[in-house]
Structures are given as C-alpha cells and as structure tokens.
Scaffold this active site. Structure first.
Site, PDB file in Angstrom:
ATOM      1  N   ARG A 216      16.909   3.606 -36.048  1.00 45.47           N
ATOM      2  CA  ARG A 216      16.590   2.329 -35.311  1.00 45.47           C
ATOM      3  C   ARG A 216      15.217   2.119 -36.308  1.00 45.47           C
ATOM      4  O   ARG A 216      15.041   3.289 -37.277  1.00 45.47           O
ATOM      5  CB  ARG A 216      16.142   2.374 -33.480  1.00 45.47           C
ATOM      6  CG  ARG A 216      14.960   3.836 -33.514  1.00 45.47           C
ATOM      7  CD  ARG A 216      14.672   2.961 -32.393  1.00 45.47           C
ATOM      8  NE  ARG A 216      15.714   3.051 -30.655  1.00 45.47           N
ATOM      9  CZ  ARG A 216      16.548   3.428 -30.811  1.00 45.47           C
ATOM     10  NH1 ARG A 216      16.216   5.089 -30.867  1.00 45.47           N
ATOM     11  NH2 ARG A 216      17.495   3.826 -30.283  1.00 45.47           N
ATOM     12  N   ILE A 218      12.656   1.459 -39.096  1.00 46.02           N
ATOM     13  CA  ILE A 218      12.580   1.727 -40.444  1.00 46.02           C
ATOM     14  C   ILE A 218      13.357   2.462 -40.990  1.00 46.02           C
ATOM     15  O   ILE A 218      14.004   1.701 -42.251  1.00 46.02           O
ATOM     16  CB  ILE A 218      10.436   2.188 -40.914  1.00 46.02           C
ATOM     17  CG1 ILE A 218       9.525   0.944 -39.954  1.00 46.02           C
ATOM     18  CG2 ILE A 218      11.018   2.684 -42.401  1.00 46.02           C
ATOM     19  CD1 ILE A 218       8.365   1.742 -40.647  1.00 46.02           C
ATOM     20  N   LYS A 294      -3.785  11.918 -28.839  1.00 42.04           N
ATOM     21  CA  LYS A 294      -4.716  12.076 -27.250  1.00 42.04           C
ATOM     22  C   LYS A 294      -5.207  11.964 -28.628  1.00 42.04           C
ATOM     23  O   LYS A 294      -6.028  12.492 -29.189  1.00 42.04           O
ATOM     24  CB  LYS A 294      -3.911  13.098 -26.831  1.00 42.04           C
ATOM     25  CG  LYS A 294      -4.567  13.182 -25.600  1.00 42.04           C
ATOM     26  CD  LYS A 294      -4.161  12.392 -24.290  1.00 42.04           C
ATOM     27  CE  LYS A 294      -4.434  12.404 -23.309  1.00 42.04           C
ATOM     28  NZ  LYS A 294      -3.733  11.960 -22.526  1.00 42.04           N
ATOM     29  N   ASN A 298      -9.030  15.714 -25.888  1.00 43.89           N
ATOM     30  CA  ASN A 298      -7.903  16.306 -25.252  1.00 43.89           C
ATOM     31  C   ASN A 298      -7.029  17.201 -25.066  1.00 43.89           C
ATOM     32  O   ASN A 298      -5.894  17.038 -25.140  1.00 43.89           O
ATOM     33  CB  ASN A 298      -7.539  14.544 -23.978  1.00 43.89           C
ATOM     34  CG  ASN A 298      -8.896  14.542 -23.444  1.00 43.89           C
ATOM     35  OD1 ASN A 298     -10.015  15.061 -23.028  1.00 43.89           O
ATOM     36  ND2 ASN A 298      -9.114  13.276 -24.193  1.00 43.89           N
ATOM     37  N   TYR A 352      -1.262  13.137 -35.852  1.00 42.33           N
ATOM     38  CA  TYR A 352       0.203  12.580 -36.900  1.00 42.33           C
ATOM     39  C   TYR A 352      -1.106  12.844 -38.543  1.00 42.33           C
ATOM     40  O   TYR A 352      -0.405  12.506 -39.364  1.00 42.33           O
ATOM     41  CB  TYR A 352      -0.364  10.876 -35.953  1.00 42.33           C
ATOM     42  CG  TYR A 352       0.960  10.502 -36.772  1.00 42.33           C
ATOM     43  CD1 TYR A 352       1.840  10.385 -36.431  1.00 42.33           C
ATOM     44  CD2 TYR A 352       0.185   9.235 -37.598  1.00 42.33           C
ATOM     45  CE1 TYR A 352       3.326   9.148 -37.444  1.00 42.33           C
ATOM     46  CE2 TYR A 352       0.473   8.350 -38.450  1.00 42.33           C
ATOM     47  CZ  TYR A 352       2.467   7.975 -37.679  1.00 42.33           C
ATOM     48  OH  TYR A 352       3.268   7.966 -38.898  1.00 42.33           O
TER      49      TYR A 352
END
Length: 446
Positions: A216, A218, A294, A298, A352
């Site tokens: 799905r 990109i 996050k 955390n 990320y």
C-alpha cells in the site's frame, strides 16, 4: 489524500480570495502523464564554453525548441544555466544576471536547472568558491520561483561532461513532470557511465525489479510506476498484508512475495524468487519501513530495536546477499527510501531519524562496492507526502506541515515513485551514492 485547499486557491474565486487575504497560493503541479511533451515552450540555454554548446546541440537532437539568446517577453518552458567553466566567483555574474532577465518569462510549471562543477574536487580556492556559490544561488532561486516552477541543479564530477548519459538523464528528469515535487535539490554525476533509453516512455523495459513494503501507500505507487515504465515487478510485504499485496501484484501484472524482511535469509529469498520466476534481478527498492514514535526520554528497547531492525538493519543484510550474488551483476540498481527526518530531525522520532540517517550513510558507503559491476545505489528522502499516515495528523498540524516548503503543498506517493524510477534506470548509471530529497524544498533543515 486530496489537498482541497490547493484545489480551491488554484483557480477562480478561490485564487482571488487567497490573493486579497495574503494566504498561501499553491498551484496544482505539472506532473508527468504518458505521451505528454517533455516541456512546454522553448528552453533557454545560458552559458559560455564548449559544454553549453554541446548541451544545446544534444537538446536540439531531442527535437526541443532551444534558444541561446532570450527573445523579449517570450514564454519559456525552462532556463538551463550552464556554469561548468566558472573559475572565480566573478565568473557567475554575467550568465546569472543574463538568465535573471528572463525569469519573469518563465511559464507556469517551468523549470530552472543549473549545471556546474563539484566544489569538493576543486583545489583552487577561487574555483571552489565559485562552484559552491552555485549551491546557495540555486537553493535561493528555487524559493523565489512561483506558479509551480522549480529549480534544481546538476553537479559534474571530474569524470562527467554536460552530455554524459547521467547528465542528460538527470536533465530530462528535472525538466519533466516526473520531478514535480523535487525543488532546490542537486544530483551529482560522477562518471560517463549509464545509457539513455531507446524509448524514454519505457526506460525500464526488460528489467526485473523487487519492491519491499509494496502492499500500500508509497510502496504500491512505486510498483505501479516501475510497471508503467516497462519493468517486471516483484512486490514484497509481510504475510499480514497478503490480500493487499496480491491486489497490487495483479494490478501490475507482477508476482507477490510474502516475506518478513528482517529474516536472516530475506535477501536470498528475494534473489531466489526473482531468478526462479523471472530469470534475473536488476533493481531492488528498499521501501519497507515503520515508525514507533516516542520522545527519547520515554523510548523503550522494543520501539528502538524494531525501527532500526526494519528500516536499516534489514537493508544491510539484504544488500550483503545482493552483493554476493552472481544474479545481481549486470548494471544492478538499488534505491532506498530515506526521509527528511534523517536530515533535519523530527521531535519524537530519534529512532526513526537514526534509521533513516543510517540509510543515507549506507548508500554512500555501498556505492563503490557496486561500481565494479556498473551498478549504482541511491536514496530518496521524502518530505510531507499525502498518505493514509499523514491523513491521521491533526488538521492544524497537517496544514502547517503541508505549507512549510517552497511549493506550499504536500507531495503525492507518485512523486516519490517517479524519483525512484529515474534512479533505477540506466540513464542514472553515472549517479551513485546520492540522496535526492522529494520534499518541495522543505524550509526546515538542510
């Protein structure tokens, strides 16, 4: 997701209201459609030296309307500023200001492209200053352009010419609607490697391409674009996405491989599937990726390791298998999806951003390993793209994110796919180790 605001202010009453209130006025971009002209209107080629002359002759051979001198008040489809012979900062003045006089004649959706030499390879300080000056010049100019026009640059390393396949391939990409959401960016052509396609409409004819994360968004758009350009496509995703994956495979007349790419043998399974079903493997697109956002304070081990595992560690293992395989030897191409988060950072995305920064580092270091086989590896770094994920962002935050680039709108999955399809083609064979941002010249970060 449709950007209804852009549609509203692009015409008629909406355009008038936005103008009176001083609101952002994004326009609908000129995007590629099969069979359309490369560029609408004449192309002005400015610059002195043999490189400019040779480039103009090459463009004439494409049956384009080329001008070496501007005609007052004639609408231009593009301005190409050839600065490859600039040896001192003062050398920029005449060609740049001459081109500047024609900027008001640039048509809606027009293109400005600079062609210059690599500052990193200059040993003379004055030459390095002139070459690096083009970087600041082009990025600033791109922010001044309006009506969907874009500005991008091609940098020539010592082994490249203005008419090298990579130069002409990059120029065709930047001039076309395929680069609609690429703005203020540079591609470096390192050599004369590569080959222009016999049919520019089908540059991937005869190629077999594998795309991860293709069920799905990109990934599916990448599969469709590679298929449109002539490739046989293998779509890959996790078993849980099997139904969506099968639908994409059927749409592109390709084959589906349900696979968790974090498996140790994922690379070999991709190779085996390609060879057994299609007899070869030419292109691998690393698109699969996840987020587990996050704040770092955390962040737990599960969120961190899962993102690193999917987004970069899996790519490294798959690439090791590809580099070791005798079936990935004929001008192989690898394209990875990075992110502007890996360049500028993003709050709550340390894991990320680390993974996507890692993708860019991997691409640079892997390029020499593929060069001996005539291969290349590059990355595409999307900015704000209209997807199911961004549609879930709160309205106010989403609207701000959309407008924080020179084109004042979000991109589409197809914009990312177009850049990947170009970098996967033989026309980009002289381009390797690069990161191309597809972000509309996002105003945050590098």
């Amino acid at each position: 997701m449709t950007d209804k605001y852009t549609q509203f202010v692009s015409r008629g009453l909406g355009r008038d209201i936005a103008k009176k209130l001083g609101l952002p006025q994004p326009v609908e971009l000129r995007r590629y459609r099969p069979g359309q002209p490369l560029i609408e209107g004449p192309i002005l080629v400015q610059g002195a030296g043999a490189g400019a002359d040779e480039l103009a002759a090459a463009l004439l051979a494409w049956d384009l309307d080329v001008r070496r001198h501007a005609v007052p008040r004639e609408k231009l489809g593009a301005i190409i500023l050839v600065l490859d012979v600039a040896a001192r900062p003062e050398d920029l003045e005449r060609p740049v200001l001459t081109a500047a006089a024609s900027l008001r004649d640039l048509a809606s959706g027009g293109r400005v492209v600079t062609i210059s030499r690599s500052a990193a390879e200059a040993t003379d300080p004055a030459a390095a200053a002139a070459r690096q000056g083009v970087d600041g010049l082009l990025r600033s100019l791109a922010k001044e352009l309006r009506a969907g026009a874009t500005g991008n640059g091609i940098v020539l390393a010592d082994g490249a010419r203005t008419t090298s396949p990579g130069t002409l391939g990059a120029l065709r990409f930047f001039l076309s609607g395929r680069s609609a959401f690429v703005d203020g960016q540079f591609l470096t052509v390192t050599s004369d490697a590569g080959e222009l396609p016999a049919d520019p409409e089908k540059p991937l004819t005869g190629k077999v391409a594998a795309v991860t994360g293709a069920a799905r968004g990109i990934g599916a758009a990448i599969a469709r674009t590679l298929h449109r350009d002539g490739a046989t496509v293998i779509v890959i995703d996790i078993p849980a996405a099997g139904d969506h994956l099968a639908a994409v495979a059927n749409e592109v007349h390709g084959t589906a491989l349900q696979l968790d790419i974090t498996r140790e043998d994922a690379g070999q399974r991709i190779i085996d599937h390609a060879v057994q079903r299609h007899g070869r493997l030419d292109i691998v697109v690393h698109n699969a990726g996840i987020t587990r956002d996050k704040l770092l304070a955390n962040m737990d081990q599960s969120r961190w390791s899962s993102v690193i595992g999917v987004n970069i560690a899996a790519q490294l293992r798959i690439n090791e298998a590809l580099l070791a395989s005798e079936h990935f030897r004929t001008s192989p191409r690898i394209v990875s999806v990075a992110s502007t988060s890996g360049i500028a950072g993003n709050r709550g995305q340390t894991n990320y951003a680390a993974s996507k920064g890692g993708v860019m580092g991997m691409v640079r270091a892997t390029a020499p390993l593929l060069a001996e086989h005539g291969g290349s590896i590059n990355a595409v770094a999307p900015g704000f793209i209209e997807t199911e994920m961004t549609a879930k962002i709160p309205f106010a935050t989403r609207e701000v994110a959309r407008r924080l680039n020179s084109l004042q709108q979000g991109g589409r999955p197809g914009d990312v796919a177009e850049a990947i399809a170009f970098l996967a083609s033989d026309a980009a064979g002289g381009i390797s180790g690069e990161v191309l941002r597809v972000c509309g010249q996002n105003l945050v970060g590098a």
